[in-house]
Design a protein around this motif. Structure first.
Motif, PDB file in Angstrom:
ATOM      1  N   GLY A  33       1.230  -1.628  -0.257  1.00 23.79           N
ATOM      2  CA  GLY A  33      -0.328  -0.148   0.089  1.00 23.79           C
ATOM      3  C   GLY A  33       0.491   1.705   0.018  1.00 23.79           C
ATOM      4  O   GLY A  33       0.556   2.219   0.490  1.00 23.79           O
ATOM      5  N   ARG A  34       2.194   1.360  -0.457  1.00 29.00           N
ATOM      6  CA  ARG A  34       2.874   2.181  -0.494  1.00 29.00           C
ATOM      7  C   ARG A  34       3.604   2.995  -1.865  1.00 29.00           C
ATOM      8  O   ARG A  34       2.528   2.183  -2.916  1.00 29.00           O
ATOM      9  N   THR A  35       3.629   3.910  -2.957  1.00 26.20           N
ATOM     10  CA  THR A  35       3.920   4.064  -3.645  1.00 26.20           C
ATOM     11  C   THR A  35       5.674   3.931  -3.423  1.00 26.20           C
ATOM     12  O   THR A  35       5.966   3.062  -3.169  1.00 26.20           O
ATOM     13  N   VAL A  36       5.482   4.142  -4.449  1.00 26.33           N
ATOM     14  CA  VAL A  36       7.729   3.512  -5.279  1.00 26.33           C
ATOM     15  C   VAL A  36       8.567   4.350  -4.186  1.00 26.33           C
ATOM     16  O   VAL A  36       9.101   3.917  -3.350  1.00 26.33           O
ATOM     17  N   HIS A  37       8.041   5.672  -4.429  1.00 27.29           N
ATOM     18  CA  HIS A  37       9.504   6.767  -2.762  1.00 27.29           C
ATOM     19  C   HIS A  37       9.020   5.973  -1.668  1.00 27.29           C
ATOM     20  O   HIS A  37       9.950   5.835  -1.087  1.00 27.29           O
ATOM     21  N   GLN A  38       7.716   5.910  -1.218  1.00 27.20           N
ATOM     22  CA  GLN A  38       7.755   5.649   0.534  1.00 27.20           C
ATOM     23  C   GLN A  38       8.233   4.386   0.531  1.00 27.20           C
ATOM     24  O   GLN A  38       9.043   3.934   1.340  1.00 27.20           O
ATOM     25  N   ALA A  39       8.079   3.289  -0.696  1.00 28.91           N
ATOM     26  CA  ALA A  39       8.344   1.636   0.187  1.00 28.91           C
ATOM     27  C   ALA A  39      10.515   2.033  -0.409  1.00 28.91           C
ATOM     28  O   ALA A  39      10.709   1.805   0.780  1.00 28.91           O
ATOM     29  N   LEU A  40      10.926   2.894  -1.275  1.00 27.32           N
ATOM     30  CA  LEU A  40      12.810   3.001  -1.008  1.00 27.32           C
ATOM     31  C   LEU A  40      12.538   3.949   0.231  1.00 27.32           C
ATOM     32  O   LEU A  40      13.894   3.315   1.000  1.00 27.32           O
ATOM     33  N   GLU A  41      12.017   4.775   0.568  1.00 26.69           N
ATOM     34  CA  GLU A  41      12.360   5.096   2.231  1.00 26.69           C
ATOM     35  C   GLU A  41      11.808   4.252   3.233  1.00 26.69           C
ATOM     36  O   GLU A  41      12.567   4.280   4.402  1.00 26.69           O
ATOM     37  N   ALA A  42      11.024   3.353   2.891  1.00 26.07           N
ATOM     38  CA  ALA A  42      11.021   2.544   4.172  1.00 26.07           C
ATOM     39  C   ALA A  42      11.543   1.511   4.024  1.00 26.07           C
ATOM     40  O   ALA A  42      11.630   0.228   4.943  1.00 26.07           O
ATOM     41  N   GLY A  43      12.917   1.182   3.778  1.00 26.50           N
ATOM     42  CA  GLY A  43      13.973   0.114   3.265  1.00 26.50           C
ATOM     43  C   GLY A  43      13.862  -0.517   2.700  1.00 26.50           C
ATOM     44  O   GLY A  43      15.163  -1.504   2.295  1.00 26.50           O
ATOM     45  N   GLU A  45      14.123  -3.137  -0.976  1.00 27.16           N
ATOM     46  CA  GLU A  45      15.537  -2.778  -2.044  1.00 27.16           C
ATOM     47  C   GLU A  45      15.139  -2.518  -3.354  1.00 27.16           C
ATOM     48  O   GLU A  45      13.510  -2.496  -3.806  1.00 27.16           O
ATOM     49  N   ALA A  46      15.700  -1.241  -3.919  1.00 28.81           N
ATOM     50  CA  ALA A  46      15.095  -0.812  -4.992  1.00 28.81           C
ATOM     51  C   ALA A  46      15.370  -1.793  -6.366  1.00 28.81           C
ATOM     52  O   ALA A  46      14.448  -1.916  -6.952  1.00 28.81           O
ATOM     53  N   LYS A  47      16.020  -3.788  -6.703  1.00 32.32           N
ATOM     54  CA  LYS A  47      15.565  -4.345  -7.033  1.00 32.32           C
ATOM     55  C   LYS A  47      14.376  -4.745  -6.848  1.00 32.32           C
ATOM     56  O   LYS A  47      13.848  -5.745  -7.486  1.00 32.32           O
ATOM     57  N   ASP A  48      13.618  -4.928  -5.048  1.00 34.28           N
ATOM     58  CA  ASP A  48      12.404  -6.026  -5.139  1.00 34.28           C
ATOM     59  C   ASP A  48      11.137  -4.322  -5.624  1.00 34.28           C
ATOM     60  O   ASP A  48      10.617  -5.074  -7.003  1.00 34.28           O
ATOM     61  N   VAL A  49      11.319  -2.834  -5.533  1.00 35.75           N
ATOM     62  CA  VAL A  49      10.582  -2.464  -6.246  1.00 35.75           C
ATOM     63  C   VAL A  49      10.468  -2.335  -7.522  1.00 35.75           C
ATOM     64  O   VAL A  49       9.323  -2.639  -8.099  1.00 35.75           O
ATOM     65  N   TRP A  50      11.885  -2.361  -8.200  1.00 34.26           N
ATOM     66  CA  TRP A  50      11.636  -2.036  -9.589  1.00 34.26           C
ATOM     67  C   TRP A  50      10.704  -4.035 -10.269  1.00 34.26           C
ATOM     68  O   TRP A  50       9.967  -3.759 -11.148  1.00 34.26           O
ATOM     69  N   ARG A  51      11.519  -4.822  -9.438  1.00 28.73           N
ATOM     70  CA  ARG A  51      10.442  -5.911  -9.456  1.00 28.73           C
ATOM     71  C   ARG A  51       9.055  -6.278  -9.847  1.00 28.73           C
ATOM     72  O   ARG A  51       8.112  -6.467 -10.958  1.00 28.73           O
ATOM     73  N   MET A  52       8.746  -5.589  -8.325  1.00 25.70           N
ATOM     74  CA  MET A  52       7.442  -5.405  -7.996  1.00 25.70           C
ATOM     75  C   MET A  52       6.669  -4.193  -9.568  1.00 25.70           C
ATOM     76  O   MET A  52       5.823  -4.057 -10.015  1.00 25.70           O
TER      77      MET A  52
END
Length: 64
Positions: A33-43, A45-52
Motif C-alpha cells: 500500500g505504498r508508492t515507489v518513493h515510500q517503499a524505497l524510503e521504508a527500506g 531494496e531497489a531491485k524488489d521495488v523494480w520487480r513489483m
C-alpha cells in the motif's frame, strides 16, 4: 541494484517526467500500500521495488 540504475530503468520505461509522477502518486498493493518513493524510503531494496513495478505495469522483458 543501485538507485541510479533503478531510476534509469524507470525513466527508460515511463519517460523521465512520468517516472517521477508514477513513483510519487501510484499506490501499489504489491508494495504494502505504498508508492515507489515510500517503499524505497521504508527500506525496500531497489531491485524488489523494480520487480513489483515490472509486474504491475507489464514492463517488457528487454527492460527488466
Amino acid at each position: 541494484m543501485r538507485l541510479t540504475e533503478f531510476w534509469r530503468r524507470m525513466d527508460e520505461h515511463f519517460g523521465s517526467a512520468y517516472a517521477q509522477s508514477f513513483a510519487r502518486d501510484h499506490v501499489m498493493s504489491e508494495l504494502g500500500g505504498r508508492t515507489v518513493h515510500q517503499a524505497l524510503e521504508a527500506g525496500w531494496e531497489a531491485k524488489d521495488v523494480w520487480r513489483m513495478v515490472c509486474q504491475v505495469v507489464g514492463v517488457p522483458a528487454r527492460l527488466r
